[in-house]
Design a protein around this motif. Sequence first.
Motif, short mmCIF file in Angstrom:
data_model
loop_
_atom_site.label_atom_id
_atom_site.label_comp_id
_atom_site.label_asym_id
_atom_site.label_seq_id
_atom_site.Cartn_x
_atom_site.Cartn_y
_atom_site.Cartn_z
N THR A 108 0.86 -1.18 0.00
CA THR A 108 0.00 0.00 0.00
C THR A 108 0.90 1.23 0.00
O THR A 108 2.06 1.16 0.36
N SER A 109 0.34 2.32 -0.41
CA SER A 109 1.13 3.55 -0.42
C SER A 109 0.45 4.57 0.49
O SER A 109 -0.74 4.47 0.76
N GLY A 110 1.23 5.49 0.94
CA GLY A 110 0.69 6.53 1.81
C GLY A 110 1.44 7.82 1.60
O GLY A 110 2.56 7.83 1.10
N THR A 111 0.82 8.90 2.00
CA THR A 111 1.42 10.22 1.89
C THR A 111 1.45 10.85 3.27
O THR A 111 0.46 10.80 4.00
N LEU A 112 2.57 11.42 3.61
CA LEU A 112 2.69 12.17 4.85
C LEU A 112 2.67 13.64 4.46
O LEU A 112 3.64 14.18 3.95
N THR A 113 1.54 14.28 4.68
CA THR A 113 1.36 15.66 4.21
C THR A 113 1.96 16.66 5.20
O THR A 113 2.08 16.37 6.38
N PRO A 114 2.33 17.82 4.71
CA PRO A 114 2.94 18.84 5.58
C PRO A 114 1.93 19.46 6.54
O PRO A 114 0.73 19.46 6.28
N VAL A 115 2.44 19.98 7.63
CA VAL A 115 1.62 20.72 8.59
C VAL A 115 1.17 22.00 7.90
O VAL A 115 1.99 22.76 7.39
N PRO A 116 -0.15 22.27 7.85
CA PRO A 116 -0.62 23.43 7.09
C PRO A 116 -0.42 24.78 7.76
O PRO A 116 -0.21 25.77 7.08
N ALA A 117 -0.50 24.83 9.09
CA ALA A 117 -0.42 26.14 9.76
C ALA A 117 0.39 26.03 11.05
O ALA A 117 0.24 25.08 11.81
N VAL A 118 1.26 27.01 11.26
CA VAL A 118 2.07 27.11 12.48
C VAL A 118 1.78 28.48 13.08
O VAL A 118 1.71 29.48 12.36
N ALA A 119 1.62 28.52 14.40
CA ALA A 119 1.32 29.80 15.06
C ALA A 119 2.15 29.93 16.33
O ALA A 119 2.63 28.94 16.89
N CYS A 120 2.30 31.14 16.76
CA CYS A 120 2.96 31.43 18.03
C CYS A 120 1.93 31.22 19.12
O CYS A 120 0.77 31.62 18.98
N GLY A 121 2.35 30.61 20.21
CA GLY A 121 1.44 30.46 21.35
C GLY A 121 1.15 31.80 21.99
O GLY A 121 0.15 31.98 22.66
N SER A 122 2.05 32.75 21.75
CA SER A 122 1.90 34.11 22.26
C SER A 122 2.72 35.02 21.35
O SER A 122 3.71 34.59 20.76
N ALA A 123 2.33 36.27 21.24
CA ALA A 123 3.04 37.22 20.37
C ALA A 123 4.36 37.68 20.97
O ALA A 123 5.20 38.22 20.29
N GLY A 124 4.54 37.47 22.24
CA GLY A 124 5.77 37.89 22.90
C GLY A 124 5.64 37.68 24.40
O GLY A 124 4.60 37.24 24.89
N GLY A 125 6.73 37.95 25.07
CA GLY A 125 6.65 37.78 26.50
C GLY A 125 7.92 38.17 27.21
O GLY A 125 8.93 38.54 26.58
N LEU A 126 7.84 38.13 28.51
CA LEU A 126 8.97 38.42 29.40
C LEU A 126 9.16 37.25 30.35
O LEU A 126 8.19 36.57 30.72
N LEU A 127 10.40 36.99 30.71
CA LEU A 127 10.75 35.96 31.68
C LEU A 127 10.11 34.60 31.36
O LEU A 127 9.17 34.16 32.01
N ALA A 128 10.63 33.94 30.34
CA ALA A 128 10.13 32.62 29.95
C ALA A 128 11.29 31.64 29.81
O ALA A 128 12.41 32.03 29.48
N THR A 129 11.02 30.37 30.09
CA THR A 129 12.03 29.33 29.86
C THR A 129 11.82 28.65 28.52
O THR A 129 12.74 28.05 27.98
N ASN A 130 10.60 28.76 27.98
CA ASN A 130 10.26 28.19 26.67
C ASN A 130 9.33 29.13 25.94
O ASN A 130 8.59 29.89 26.56
N ILE A 131 9.34 29.04 24.62
CA ILE A 131 8.42 29.84 23.81
C ILE A 131 7.42 28.87 23.18
O ILE A 131 7.82 27.95 22.46
N PRO A 132 6.11 29.04 23.45
CA PRO A 132 5.11 28.10 22.94
C PRO A 132 4.85 28.25 21.44
O PRO A 132 4.81 29.35 20.91
N ILE A 133 4.69 27.10 20.79
CA ILE A 133 4.37 27.04 19.36
C ILE A 133 3.18 26.09 19.20
O ILE A 133 3.12 25.05 19.86
N THR A 134 2.23 26.44 18.33
CA THR A 134 1.09 25.58 18.04
C THR A 134 1.02 25.34 16.54
O THR A 134 1.59 26.09 15.75
N TRP A 135 0.30 24.30 16.12
CA TRP A 135 0.13 23.99 14.71
C TRP A 135 -1.16 23.22 14.51
O TRP A 135 -1.75 22.74 15.48
N THR A 136 -1.59 23.12 13.27
CA THR A 136 -2.78 22.32 12.95
C THR A 136 -2.34 20.98 12.39
O THR A 136 -1.29 20.86 11.75
N THR A 137 -3.16 19.97 12.64
CA THR A 137 -2.88 18.62 12.16
C THR A 137 -2.96 18.58 10.65
O THR A 137 -3.87 19.15 10.06
#
Length: 159
Positions: free
Chosen positions: A44-73
């Motif tokens: 059988t064959s299959g296709t692994l399609t690219p992630v269509p949308a990537v977004a910032c979890g927040s537009a910016g911030g102060l005092l963080a250890t990580n920067i959040p990223i979100t995406w759509t399936t």
Amino acid sequence: MRCTLRLAAVGALVLTAAGLLGVAGGSPARAGWSRSVYATGTATSGTLTPVPAVACGSAGGLLATNIPITWTTPTIGGNAIAPQSYTIAWSGSAGSGSTTVAYPATTGNVTGSTLTLLGTSTVTVTAVYGSWTSPVSLQTRTLTTTLGALGLIVGWTCA
């Protein structure tokens, strides 16, 4: 008569020798075999399609250890298969690195300890299935760090 007998004897000897050496006319020797064991399979064959949308979890911030990223399936169904995980990757003057997030999660983090001060990095997300990797996400995001020290990001923006 002696001559005829000699010719007949010589002829018989030549034919006998030719028969022993396999030079005589007739059909050539053939080899063959058969095997009763066999295997079958399907492909059988299959296709692994690219992630269509990537977004910032927040537009910016102060005092963080990580920067959040979100995406759509990515699209799943038909020949498009569901990923087993996602890879968030970032690179640029602000730093580089990557992290893996198990499917079905659609959120992850850029690790602050990999970022430096006063720089930018481009963030992408890739779907992964076994050893297959999808094309890079259709969207990217840019992180800009303004100040960071000892794994703590004092100021950052994401666009």
